[in-house]
Design a protein around this motif. Structure first.
Motif, PDB file in Angstrom:
ATOM      1  N   LEU A   1       0.825  -1.206   0.000  1.00 27.59           N
ATOM      2  CA  LEU A   1       0.000   0.000   0.000  1.00 27.59           C
ATOM      3  C   LEU A   1       0.859   1.255   0.000  1.00 27.59           C
ATOM      4  CD1 LEU A   1      -2.806  -1.022   2.511  1.00 27.59           C
ATOM      5  CD2 LEU A   1      -3.073  -0.529   0.083  1.00 27.59           C
TER       6      LEU A   1
ATOM      7  N   SER B   1       2.361   1.767  -3.413  1.00 25.33           N
ATOM      8  CA  SER B   1       1.409   2.312  -4.384  1.00 25.33           C
ATOM      9  C   SER B   1       1.193   3.797  -4.140  1.00 25.33           C
ATOM     10  CB  SER B   1       0.079   1.557  -4.330  1.00 25.33           C
ATOM     11  OG  SER B   1      -0.528   1.773  -3.088  1.00 25.33           O
ATOM     12  N   PHE B   2       1.195   4.191  -2.864  1.00 28.68           N
ATOM     13  CA  PHE B   2       1.025   5.597  -2.519  1.00 28.68           C
ATOM     14  C   PHE B   2       2.196   6.423  -3.060  1.00 28.68           C
ATOM     15  CE2 PHE B   2      -0.448   9.223  -0.360  1.00 28.68           C
ATOM     16  CZ  PHE B   2       0.636   9.842   0.212  1.00 28.68           C
TER      17      PHE B   2
ATOM     18  N   ILE C   1       4.216   5.697  -5.536  1.00 28.98           N
ATOM     19  CA  ILE C   1       4.179   5.742  -7.008  1.00 28.98           C
ATOM     20  C   ILE C   1       3.198   6.812  -7.478  1.00 28.98           C
ATOM     21  CG2 ILE C   1       3.502   4.450  -9.084  1.00 28.98           C
ATOM     22  CD1 ILE C   1       4.568   1.928  -7.622  1.00 28.98           C
ATOM     23  N   ALA C   2       2.025   6.809  -6.815  1.00 31.71           N
ATOM     24  CA  ALA C   2       1.009   7.799  -7.177  1.00 31.71           C
ATOM     25  C   ALA C   2       1.513   9.210  -6.897  1.00 31.71           C
ATOM     26  CB  ALA C   2      -0.274   7.525  -6.404  1.00 31.71           C
ATOM     27  N   SER C   3       2.226   9.383  -5.761  1.00 28.28           N
ATOM     28  CA  SER C   3       2.765  10.698  -5.426  1.00 28.28           C
ATOM     29  C   SER C   3       3.760  11.161  -6.482  1.00 28.28           C
ATOM     30  CB  SER C   3       3.469  10.655  -4.073  1.00 28.28           C
ATOM     31  OG  SER C   3       2.574  10.222  -3.092  1.00 28.28           O
TER      32      SER C   3
ATOM     33  N   PHE D   1       3.789  10.402  -9.598  1.00 25.10           N
ATOM     34  CA  PHE D   1       3.044  10.833 -10.795  1.00 25.10           C
ATOM     35  C   PHE D   1       2.592  12.273 -10.623  1.00 25.10           C
ATOM     36  CE2 PHE D   1       2.496   6.443 -12.275  1.00 25.10           C
ATOM     37  CZ  PHE D   1       2.580   6.649 -13.631  1.00 25.10           C
ATOM     38  N   ALA D   2       2.037  12.563  -9.442  1.00 24.12           N
ATOM     39  CA  ALA D   2       1.500  13.908  -9.203  1.00 24.12           C
ATOM     40  C   ALA D   2       2.621  14.924  -9.231  1.00 24.12           C
ATOM     41  CB  ALA D   2       0.795  13.935  -7.856  1.00 24.12           C
TER      42      ALA D   2
ATOM     43  N   ALA E   1       3.762  15.621 -12.717  1.00 26.54           N
ATOM     44  CA  ALA E   1       2.777  16.375 -13.483  1.00 26.54           C
ATOM     45  C   ALA E   1       2.894  17.861 -13.199  1.00 26.54           C
ATOM     46  CB  ALA E   1       1.376  15.893 -13.138  1.00 26.54           C
ATOM     47  N   GLN E   2       3.169  18.213 -11.946  1.00 25.76           N
ATOM     48  CA  GLN E   2       3.243  19.627 -11.604  1.00 25.76           C
ATOM     49  C   GLN E   2       4.490  20.283 -12.158  1.00 25.76           C
ATOM     50  OE1 GLN E   2       2.535  20.281  -7.454  1.00 25.76           O
ATOM     51  NE2 GLN E   2       0.722  18.991  -7.470  1.00 25.76           N
ATOM     52  N   ASP E   3       5.507  19.497 -12.473  1.00 20.21           N
ATOM     53  CA  ASP E   3       6.728  20.067 -13.018  1.00 20.21           C
ATOM     54  C   ASP E   3       6.735  20.082 -14.537  1.00 20.21           C
ATOM     55  OD1 ASP E   3       7.698  20.568 -10.585  1.00 20.21           O
ATOM     56  OD2 ASP E   3       8.943  18.771 -10.433  1.00 20.21           O
TER      57      ASP E   3
ATOM     58  N   MET F   1      -5.771  12.818  -7.576  1.00 24.06           N
ATOM     59  CA  MET F   1      -4.724  13.828  -7.731  1.00 24.06           C
ATOM     60  C   MET F   1      -4.883  14.608  -9.009  1.00 24.06           C
ATOM     61  SD  MET F   1      -1.401  12.131  -6.080  1.00 24.06           S
ATOM     62  CE  MET F   1      -1.785  10.597  -6.750  1.00 24.06           C
TER      63      MET F   1
ATOM     64  N   SER G   1      -2.315  22.955 -12.151  1.00 25.25           N
ATOM     65  CA  SER G   1      -0.939  22.581 -11.807  1.00 25.25           C
ATOM     66  C   SER G   1      -0.011  23.783 -11.905  1.00 25.25           C
ATOM     67  CB  SER G   1      -0.488  21.470 -12.757  1.00 25.25           C
ATOM     68  OG  SER G   1       0.867  21.196 -12.590  1.00 25.25           O
TER      69      SER G   1
ATOM     70  N   ASN H   1       2.192  25.604  -8.858  1.00 22.38           N
ATOM     71  CA  ASN H   1       3.630  25.881  -8.971  1.00 22.38           C
ATOM     72  C   ASN H   1       3.930  27.359  -8.782  1.00 22.38           C
ATOM     73  OD1 ASN H   1       4.741  23.366  -9.361  1.00 22.38           O
ATOM     74  ND2 ASN H   1       4.334  23.365 -11.550  1.00 22.38           N
TER      75      ASN H   1
END
Lengths: 346, 194
Positions: free
Chosen positions: A6, A9-10, A12-14, A16-17, A20-22, B17, B161, B165
């Motif tokens: 668990l 998986s958390f 890995i998901a983090s 991804f997020a 994405a923001q970068d 997310m 997003s 930032n």
């Protein structure tokens, strides 16, 4: 064990997020874009060049580029463009297959081969305002383009058909502001060719001006001792959300003999809804040295369904001499055709 | 069974997310999208906060000079960001979003908003580049009606997003944290002793 899974998986998901923001900081991804197009055309004269006859099969009564084949469901091309930019360096490679993407738009090599290449160049941003580009590129001349995605009408103008399609060379572009830029370059002595005949002796330049928001204007010239000289003016103005007006005017003189052409085409277009628009192309085209002139009117609709555009089109051409034919091959001054095309862009 | 639970959890987290970034945007009184935050900064005067905000605006987009707003201790700046559409292999520039950043300070507090999002769609030009379509400008609020919900949701996520930032960068300036890139210590191992 379950807790570890668990937790994993958390994380890995983090990740991804976080990535994405970068995404705004990284280089753009490899871009793959292109189109496929197919059409049906019917020339109202019924003219169809028979196989084995004196006229090449597939010849069109109205002899502008593409959409040529009479009473036939035919294909245009599949067009695939790749672009990648890393830092300041970029490349574009665009491949095309099909009649429109090979012999109808590309001059074959010396052994008759085609390389199916519409664009193959590299570029480098010396500064934010100054760019250098070299390779085989679509021409900077004219209003219409080879890709059906870039044109409102499916059939093409006489100005487009008689002007250059591609120019291989080296060019430098300086953007003074967002609204003014200047390009100058040297290009192979022959248009549309992967290799020069003798040397790189065509000079080309383009002045871009955007007088107001939504209005673009390009003053173009290409001149050389082999290909001759073409001056071209291309402009488009999105006057309102619903109405756009385009114009193309050009004058071409061959290097020797005083031949060439001149002409003008206007392109008013109206968006009737978010998915349906209508456009008219009115063109006057004249060959120099006492040659004939032709007036052509093309009424076209674009019906969009996501990436798919259906293009029904009616066209009528009238010439000063009997340059068209009737169904029985007797000459006539007018020709008309209906065409419906489907273009899928990705 | 456990695999299914983990997979389901993973999907849930991912979806949450993805939507969280879009959900960072809200609607203002005029029903326009806005990213709006109010932050406390105890111990700092309005002028100090304003100066730091001005430094942020000048650095964030060097090509645009920040402008004083009408209200006291208010500044405005603007910029553009590129949004992408499609996925994986056919992901490409879908257009650009212009925006305005407004920052206002008072003693021990500051607030900021990113708003006036305007979308200009891109099209492929004759040279194979994705370029803006001249004269077409669509407010963010109308993108779904004009281009469909799928593209609109994707663009909203990317804008959300971007706003997150940007807010983090503004906080760095307000906190006056050094902006130097982190230098990760180089991992070295000894091959002498084994």
């Amino acid at each position: 064990m379950k807790k570890r899974l668990l937790l994993l998986s958390f994380f890995i998901a983090s990740a991804f997020a976080a990535s994405a923001q970068d995404s705004t900081k990284t280089d753009p991804p490899l871009t793959i874009s292109g189109s496929v197009d197919t059409y049906f055309k019917y020339d109202f004269s019924g003219f169809k060049a028979p196989a084995g006859g004196p006229i090449a099969p597939g010849s069109s009564n109205i002899q502008t580029s593409f959409g040529n084949e009479q009473n036939s469901v035919s294909i245009g091309m599949i067009d695939l463009a790749l672009k990648k930019k890393v830092g300041k360096a970029a490349f574009v490679g665009e491949l095309s297959f099909g009649p429109r993407g090979s012999y109808q738009s590309i001059v074959p090599g010396s052994a008759g081969e085609t390389f199916n290449i519409q664009n193959l160049y590299v570029s480098y941003d010396v500064t934010d305002k100054f760019n250098l580009t070299g390779g085989f590129m679509a021409t900077f001349i004219g209003y219409e383009v080879i890709s059906p995605v870039g044109n409102f009408n499916y059939s093409t103008s006489y100005l487009f058909t008689n002007g250059p399609f591609q120019n291989a060379g080296f060019k430098a572009t300086y953007a003074f502001t967002d609204r003014v830029s200047l390009m100058a370059g040297v290009f192979n002595d022959s248009w549309n060719s992967y290799i020069s005949n003798v040397d790189v002796s065509n000079f080309g330049a383009q002045l871009f001006i955007s007088p107001v928001k939504g209005w673009t204007a390009y003053l173009n010239v290409i001149t050389g001792p082999v290909s001759g000289t073409e001056f071209d003016f291309t402009t488009a103005y999105q006057i309102t959300d619903m109405f756009k007006l385009g114009l193309n005017a050009a004058d071409y003189s061959t290097a020797h003999g005083g031949n060439g052409f001149s002409g003008v085409a206007v392109y008013p277009q109206v968006a009737a809804s978010k998915s349906v628009s209508f456009g008219l192309r009115g063109e006057y085209f004249k060959l120099k040295n006492g040659g004939p002139d032709v007036k052509a009117f093309t009424l076209t609709s674009n019906i969009k369904a996501g990436p798919l555009t259906i293009i029904p089109e009616f066209r009528i051409d009238g010439a000063s001499t009997e340059q068209f034919v009737k169904g029985n091959l007797t000459p006539t001054k007018t020709a008309s055709q209906f065409l419906i095309a489907a273009v899928y862009a990705f | 069974m456990m695999k299914k639970i983990i997979f389901g959890l993973f999907c849930l987290l991912y979806v949450q997310m993805a939507s969280a970034q879009k959900d960072s945007l809200a609607f203002d009184e005029g029903d326009n999208y806005i990213y709006y935050r109010v932050a406390d900064k105890p111990g700092l005067s309005a002028d100090t906060l304003y100066k730091r905000a001005w430094d942020f605006a000048g650095t964030f987009n060097p090509s645009v000079k920040p402008a004083k707003g009408q209200a006291e201790n208010t500044l405005n700046t603007s910029g553009k960001m590129i949004v992408y559409n499609g996925s994986s292999l056919v992901r490409k520039e879908g257009g650009q979003i212009s925006y305005i950043i407004n920052i206002q300070t008072k003693d021990q507090r500051y607030r900021y908003r990113i708003s006036n999002f305007i979308f200009t769609p891109y099209q492929r030009d004759r040279f194979g580049n994705m370029v803006p379509i001249p004269g077409i400008e669509v407010p963010l609020e109308r993108i779904a009606a004009k281009y469909g919900k799928k593209d609109a949701d994707s663009y909203l996520d990317q804008i959300g997003s971007f706003c997150i930032n940007t807010a983090a960068k503004l906080k760095q300036f307000i906190d006056k944290q050094p902006l130097a890139n982190k230098t990760e210590p180089v991992k070295k191992i000894s091959t002498q002793n084994w």
